[in-house]
Design a protein around this motif. Structure first.
Motif, PDB file in Angstrom:
ATOM      1  N   GLY A   1       0.853  -1.191   0.000  1.00  0.00           N
ATOM      2  CA  GLY A   1       0.000   0.000   0.000  1.00  0.00           C
ATOM      3  C   GLY A   1       0.881   1.231   0.000  1.00  0.00           C
ATOM      4  O   GLY A   1       2.089   1.152   0.227  1.00  0.00           O
ATOM      5  N   GLN A   2       0.297   2.364  -0.269  1.00  0.00           N
ATOM      6  CA  GLN A   2       1.061   3.601  -0.380  1.00  0.00           C
ATOM      7  C   GLN A   2       1.597   4.008   0.997  1.00  0.00           C
ATOM      8  O   GLN A   2       0.865   4.477   1.846  1.00  0.00           O
ATOM      9  CB  GLN A   2       0.182   4.706  -0.978  1.00  0.00           C
ATOM     10  CG  GLN A   2       0.933   5.939  -1.389  1.00  0.00           C
ATOM     11  CD  GLN A   2       1.860   5.706  -2.574  1.00  0.00           C
ATOM     12  OE1 GLN A   2       1.688   4.763  -3.341  1.00  0.00           O
ATOM     13  NE2 GLN A   2       2.852   6.551  -2.719  1.00  0.00           N
ATOM     14  N   GLU A   3       2.893   3.792   1.202  1.00  0.00           N
ATOM     15  CA  GLU A   3       3.519   4.135   2.475  1.00  0.00           C
ATOM     16  C   GLU A   3       4.337   5.412   2.382  1.00  0.00           C
ATOM     17  O   GLU A   3       4.502   6.105   3.365  1.00  0.00           O
ATOM     18  CB  GLU A   3       4.370   2.967   2.962  1.00  0.00           C
ATOM     19  CG  GLU A   3       3.499   1.740   3.237  1.00  0.00           C
ATOM     20  CD  GLU A   3       4.263   0.592   3.848  1.00  0.00           C
ATOM     21  OE1 GLU A   3       5.294   0.825   4.496  1.00  0.00           O
ATOM     22  OE2 GLU A   3       3.806  -0.544   3.681  1.00  0.00           O
ATOM     23  N   VAL A   4       4.894   5.678   1.201  1.00  0.00           N
ATOM     24  CA  VAL A   4       5.618   6.933   0.984  1.00  0.00           C
ATOM     25  C   VAL A   4       5.293   7.440  -0.413  1.00  0.00           C
ATOM     26  O   VAL A   4       5.062   6.658  -1.325  1.00  0.00           O
ATOM     27  CB  VAL A   4       7.162   6.780   1.129  1.00  0.00           C
ATOM     28  CG1 VAL A   4       7.540   6.339   2.516  1.00  0.00           C
ATOM     29  CG2 VAL A   4       7.726   5.833   0.101  1.00  0.00           C
ATOM     30  N   ALA A   5       5.276   8.728  -0.564  1.00  0.00           N
ATOM     31  CA  ALA A   5       5.042   9.324  -1.884  1.00  0.00           C
ATOM     32  C   ALA A   5       6.367   9.327  -2.643  1.00  0.00           C
ATOM     33  O   ALA A   5       7.412   9.595  -2.070  1.00  0.00           O
ATOM     34  CB  ALA A   5       4.515  10.736  -1.734  1.00  0.00           C
TER      35      ALA A   5
END
Length: 125
Positions: A41-45
């Motif tokens: 999942g999106q943990e850092v941009a």
């Protein structure tokens, strides 16, 4: 005659084993640095990201869901997908080739349908 048949059968089994060893296994995710960080999942941009699984290819700006995967004789995979791009409505078809990197056999190259290398990915830890 029987010995010849057994020798041919053994050679066929060995060849099949070598072919499957060269096949690309996507049962575990591959990614670049940010792709592997974001595999759950999106943990850092990140402006640049590439994540490859057995079902999808995700970049910083798009997500492609695989509709068909075909193994080729050279061990590479041809993948047909439906892609959604950030800021656009709907899905569009795309085709990718996944093959072993020419520079590092542990890495995979992701190539778009125009022959452009989108990036190289390593197995995520």
């Amino acid at each position: 005659m029987r010995a010849v048949f057994l020798a041919l059968a053994a050679a066929a089994v060995m060849t099949a084993g070598q072919a499957s060893a060269a096949a690309i296994d996507l049962s575990k995710p591959y990614g670049d640095k940010y792709g592997c960080i974001n595999k759950n999942g999106q943990e850092v941009a990140a402006d640049q990201m590439l994540l490859l699984t057995d079902k999808e290819l995700i970049t910083a700006a798009s997500a492609c869901t695989f509709t068909e995967t075909k193994a080729k004789a050279d061990g590479s995979l041809t993948i047909k997908a439906e892609c959604e791009a950030e800021g656009e409505d709907g899905k569009s078809p795309a085709t990718f080739t996944i093959k072993r990197s020419a520079r590092n056999a542990k890495k995979l190259s992701v190539v778009d349908e125009d022959g452009n290398v989108m990036g190289e990915v390593s197995r995520c830890k």
